[in-house]
Design a protein around this motif. Sequence first.
Motif, PDB file in Angstrom:
ATOM      1  N   ILE A  12      -3.091   5.819   7.303  1.00 44.97           N
ATOM      2  CA  ILE A  12      -2.933   4.241   7.065  1.00 44.97           C
ATOM      3  C   ILE A  12      -4.311   3.797   7.232  1.00 44.97           C
ATOM      4  CG2 ILE A  12      -2.445   1.865   8.309  1.00 44.97           C
ATOM      5  CD1 ILE A  12       0.186   3.370   9.044  1.00 44.97           C
ATOM      6  N   LEU A  15      -6.005   4.384   3.650  1.00 49.33           N
ATOM      7  CA  LEU A  15      -5.362   3.230   2.818  1.00 49.33           C
ATOM      8  C   LEU A  15      -6.203   1.838   3.138  1.00 49.33           C
ATOM      9  CD1 LEU A  15      -3.078   2.288   0.901  1.00 49.33           C
ATOM     10  CD2 LEU A  15      -2.094   1.778   2.948  1.00 49.33           C
ATOM     11  N   LEU A  16      -6.108   1.365   4.355  1.00 46.27           N
ATOM     12  CA  LEU A  16      -6.835   0.037   4.767  1.00 46.27           C
ATOM     13  C   LEU A  16      -8.424   0.168   4.251  1.00 46.27           C
ATOM     14  CD1 LEU A  16      -4.976  -0.938   8.018  1.00 46.27           C
ATOM     15  CD2 LEU A  16      -4.617  -1.716   5.649  1.00 46.27           C
ATOM     16  N   LYS A  19      -8.945  -0.561   0.726  1.00 45.26           N
ATOM     17  CA  LYS A  19      -8.508  -1.923   0.517  1.00 45.26           C
ATOM     18  C   LYS A  19      -9.503  -2.940   1.240  1.00 45.26           C
ATOM     19  CE  LYS A  19      -3.922  -0.618  -0.975  1.00 45.26           C
ATOM     20  NZ  LYS A  19      -3.956  -0.565  -2.096  1.00 45.26           N
ATOM     21  N   ILE A  25      -2.899  -7.504   1.423  1.00 40.77           N
ATOM     22  CA  ILE A  25      -2.195  -6.505   0.671  1.00 40.77           C
ATOM     23  C   ILE A  25      -0.812  -6.458   0.664  1.00 40.77           C
ATOM     24  CG2 ILE A  25      -4.409  -4.799   1.211  1.00 40.77           C
ATOM     25  CD1 ILE A  25      -2.704  -3.734   3.291  1.00 40.77           C
ATOM     26  N   GLU A  29       3.542  -1.782  -1.921  1.00 38.03           N
ATOM     27  CA  GLU A  29       2.695  -1.066  -2.582  1.00 38.03           C
ATOM     28  C   GLU A  29       2.122   0.015  -1.635  1.00 38.03           C
ATOM     29  OE1 GLU A  29      -0.140  -3.032  -4.922  1.00 38.03           O
ATOM     30  OE2 GLU A  29       1.327  -3.959  -6.219  1.00 38.03           O
ATOM     31  N   SER A  30       1.966  -0.550  -0.506  1.00 35.40           N
ATOM     32  CA  SER A  30       1.171   0.214   0.623  1.00 35.40           C
ATOM     33  C   SER A  30       2.151   1.337   1.124  1.00 35.40           C
ATOM     34  CB  SER A  30       0.621  -0.597   1.900  1.00 35.40           C
ATOM     35  OG  SER A  30      -0.101  -1.578   1.371  1.00 35.40           O
ATOM     36  N   GLU A  33       2.337   4.006  -1.412  1.00 33.56           N
ATOM     37  CA  GLU A  33       0.909   4.848  -1.479  1.00 33.56           C
ATOM     38  C   GLU A  33       1.274   5.803  -0.193  1.00 33.56           C
ATOM     39  OE1 GLU A  33      -2.774   2.952  -1.947  1.00 33.56           O
ATOM     40  OE2 GLU A  33      -1.684   1.367  -3.006  1.00 33.56           O
ATOM     41  N   LEU A  34       1.711   5.375   1.067  1.00 33.56           N
ATOM     42  CA  LEU A  34       1.497   6.038   2.356  1.00 33.56           C
ATOM     43  C   LEU A  34       2.847   7.175   2.026  1.00 33.56           C
ATOM     44  CD1 LEU A  34       1.203   3.495   4.851  1.00 33.56           C
ATOM     45  CD2 LEU A  34      -0.306   5.316   4.531  1.00 33.56           C
ATOM     46  N   LEU A  51       1.356  -0.189   9.822  1.00 39.06           N
ATOM     47  CA  LEU A  51       0.746  -0.882   9.086  1.00 39.06           C
ATOM     48  C   LEU A  51       0.264  -2.303   9.329  1.00 39.06           C
ATOM     49  CD1 LEU A  51      -0.771  -0.782   6.187  1.00 39.06           C
ATOM     50  CD2 LEU A  51       1.409  -1.554   5.116  1.00 39.06           C
ATOM     51  N   ALA A  55      -3.628  -3.418  10.112  1.00 41.83           N
ATOM     52  CA  ALA A  55      -4.049  -4.424   9.199  1.00 41.83           C
ATOM     53  C   ALA A  55      -4.654  -5.487  10.080  1.00 41.83           C
ATOM     54  CB  ALA A  55      -3.245  -4.946   8.235  1.00 41.83           C
ATOM     55  N   VAL A  62      -1.001  -8.861   5.290  1.00 40.79           N
ATOM     56  CA  VAL A  62       0.014  -7.949   4.358  1.00 40.79           C
ATOM     57  C   VAL A  62       1.136  -8.705   4.037  1.00 40.79           C
ATOM     58  CG1 VAL A  62       1.522  -5.946   4.529  1.00 40.79           C
ATOM     59  CG2 VAL A  62      -0.435  -5.929   5.876  1.00 40.79           C
TER      60      VAL A  62
END
Length: 66
Positions: A12, A15-16, A19, A25, A29-30, A33-34, A51, A55, A62
Amino acid sequence: MPDQNTLIRAAIGRLLSEKTGAPVISMKESIEELHAQIGAATTDDSLQDLLLEMAEVRGMMVVLDA
């Protein structure tokens, strides 16, 4: 060896980081991706909670489109 939660948090975090600068976000989609990064061993609910938590700490929003 790191435990599952540590691996998920690291994924995570990556990913963050990718972005960074995005005002908003997508949850859907997140999560997709995870799952691609860490597999389907975790539930969407646990991923969503982590997440959102991570975030928020980074000041990111989000969109709950999942």
